[in-house]
Write an enzyme that holds these catalytic residues in place. Structure first.
Site, short mmCIF file in Angstrom:
data_model
loop_
_atom_site.label_atom_id
_atom_site.label_comp_id
_atom_site.label_asym_id
_atom_site.label_seq_id
_atom_site.Cartn_x
_atom_site.Cartn_y
_atom_site.Cartn_z
N LYS A 208 12.84 8.53 -15.26
CA LYS A 208 14.48 7.39 -14.66
C LYS A 208 14.19 6.01 -15.30
O LYS A 208 12.93 6.15 -14.65
CB LYS A 208 14.97 7.36 -14.12
CG LYS A 208 15.83 8.60 -13.63
CD LYS A 208 16.96 8.78 -12.58
CE LYS A 208 17.36 10.40 -11.99
NZ LYS A 208 16.66 10.69 -10.97
N ASP B 82 14.02 16.78 -12.19
CA ASP B 82 14.35 15.41 -12.66
C ASP B 82 13.65 14.55 -11.97
O ASP B 82 13.64 14.19 -10.45
CB ASP B 82 15.80 15.73 -12.17
CG ASP B 82 16.76 13.78 -12.10
OD1 ASP B 82 16.83 13.57 -13.18
OD2 ASP B 82 16.71 13.68 -10.94
N HIS C 40 18.06 4.16 -14.70
CA HIS C 40 18.78 4.94 -12.78
C HIS C 40 19.94 4.00 -12.10
O HIS C 40 21.06 5.02 -11.19
CB HIS C 40 17.11 4.46 -12.36
CG HIS C 40 16.84 5.32 -11.11
ND1 HIS C 40 15.97 5.65 -10.13
CD2 HIS C 40 17.96 6.26 -9.98
CE1 HIS C 40 16.07 6.61 -8.79
NE2 HIS C 40 16.87 6.87 -9.76
N TYR D 109 10.76 7.15 -7.87
CA TYR D 109 10.50 8.88 -7.36
C TYR D 109 8.48 8.42 -6.94
O TYR D 109 8.12 9.14 -6.04
CB TYR D 109 11.04 9.63 -7.33
CG TYR D 109 11.87 9.64 -7.68
CD1 TYR D 109 12.92 9.30 -6.97
CD2 TYR D 109 12.75 10.59 -8.39
CE1 TYR D 109 14.39 8.66 -7.53
CE2 TYR D 109 13.98 10.83 -8.47
CZ TYR D 109 14.91 10.44 -8.04
OH TYR D 109 16.41 10.52 -8.14
#
Ligand code: A2P
Length: 284
Positions: free
Chosen positions: A82, A52, A115, A57
């Protein structure tokens, strides 16, 4: 595998769109660059199939590298990312999904989520329409949301008729979210748990420690088993191969009703890790 925790098969969880997900996956927040790629590749070697990631990120490149060095065929992996809050507008959202794919060197994601809803901006329905379009174009297989409250999901469904396959929320024993889980379940939405171990903050909790001792398991395993028995799909993060394997080994024992009741008492209404209430919190 040379760890003390042989994992055994990971069950599948059915989504409302006909696809499935492994019942546990690897969270990858802060797994970046070469170290992050090595940690993700180690997880794949230990048996993880669901990973994930997120555009925010900044680790979709590391994800792609992990896949390449793992040697496991892409078709056997279940890869998620996301959409960030700053790109909810329709054209920007589609361009971002394209960039997400390019960064990882992938032709499609198995799962793509919005997100955060960022309700004050109010563009999440537009973002949802873009995810629906991306699915139509074959860029993503399943689509879902993250940190969405019932009112946000109700609005998506009312305006598009498309029900998310997944809602990924903060969930750990100090913040149990039973109301959101019940709402998700009533819409056939799979609830995923981010920070399922409370970012390691629960390891010395006396209730969890007592249950762990009695089952001859670690506290991490008790918490992840509790997630699975609550009907949630946990996404624990670990950089350590031994703890990655440990966290997968939760499908060969069961918590009793008494254990589940004892863990329910650990819940706190103010138990969020970082006070990120999706009704007001915004992330771009
Ligand atoms: P590490 O990467 O050194 O294993 P969460 O998934 O809730 O965000 O928690 C992640 C944090 O918990 C990381 O700091 C990770 O550290 C630690 N962690 C992950 N699995 C375990 C485990 N089984 N036992 C103890 N700590 C763990």
């Amino acid at each position: 595998m040379d760890t003390a925790f042989p994992t055994g098969p990971i069950p599948d969880v059915a989504l409302n769109d006909g696809h499935t997900l492994p019942a546990i996956g690897l969270g990858t927040y802060t797994l970046n660059g070469s170290g992050g790629a090595a940690a993700m590749a180690s997880a794949i070697r230990e048996g993880y199939r669901l990973l994930d990631a997120a555009f925010n990120y900044e680790n979709e490149g590391a994800l792609g590298e992990a896949i390449r060095i793992s040697g496991v065929p892409r078709s056997e992996l279940v890869l998620a990312s996301k959409l960030p809050g700053r790109h909810h507008r329709h054209a920007e959202a589609l361009a971002t999904i394209d960039e997400s794919l390019w960064r990882a060197g992938l032709e499609y994601y198995d799962l793509y989520l919005i997100h955060w809803p960022n309700p004050r901006q109010g563009h999440y329905v537009e973002a949802w329409r873009a995810l629906i379009e991306a699915r139509k174009r074959g860029l993503v297989q399943s689509i879902g949301v993250s940190n969405f409250l019932p009112e946000h999901i109700d609005r998506l469904i009312a305006e598009t008729g498309v029900v998310p396959a997944v809602n990924q929320i903060e969930r750990h024993p100090r913040f149990q979210q039973w109301g959101q889980i019940a709402f998700d379940r009533s819409h056939s939405i799979v609830t995923q748990a981010w920070s399922p171990l409370g970012r390691g903050s629960l390891l010395d909790d006396p209730v969890l420690s007592e249950i762990a001792t009695r089952h001859d398991r670690t506290v991490g395993q008790i918490v992840l088993r509790w997630q699975v028995q609550s009907g949630c799909l946990p996404l624990p993060k670990s950089t350590s191969p031994a703890r990655q394997a440990e966290n997968l080994a939760v499908f060969d024992f069961e918590l009793s009703t008494n254990d589940m009741t004892a863990i329910a008492a650990v819940d706190r209404s103010d138990g969020r890790l970082n006070n990120q209430d999706p009704a007001i919190y915004e992330e771009f």
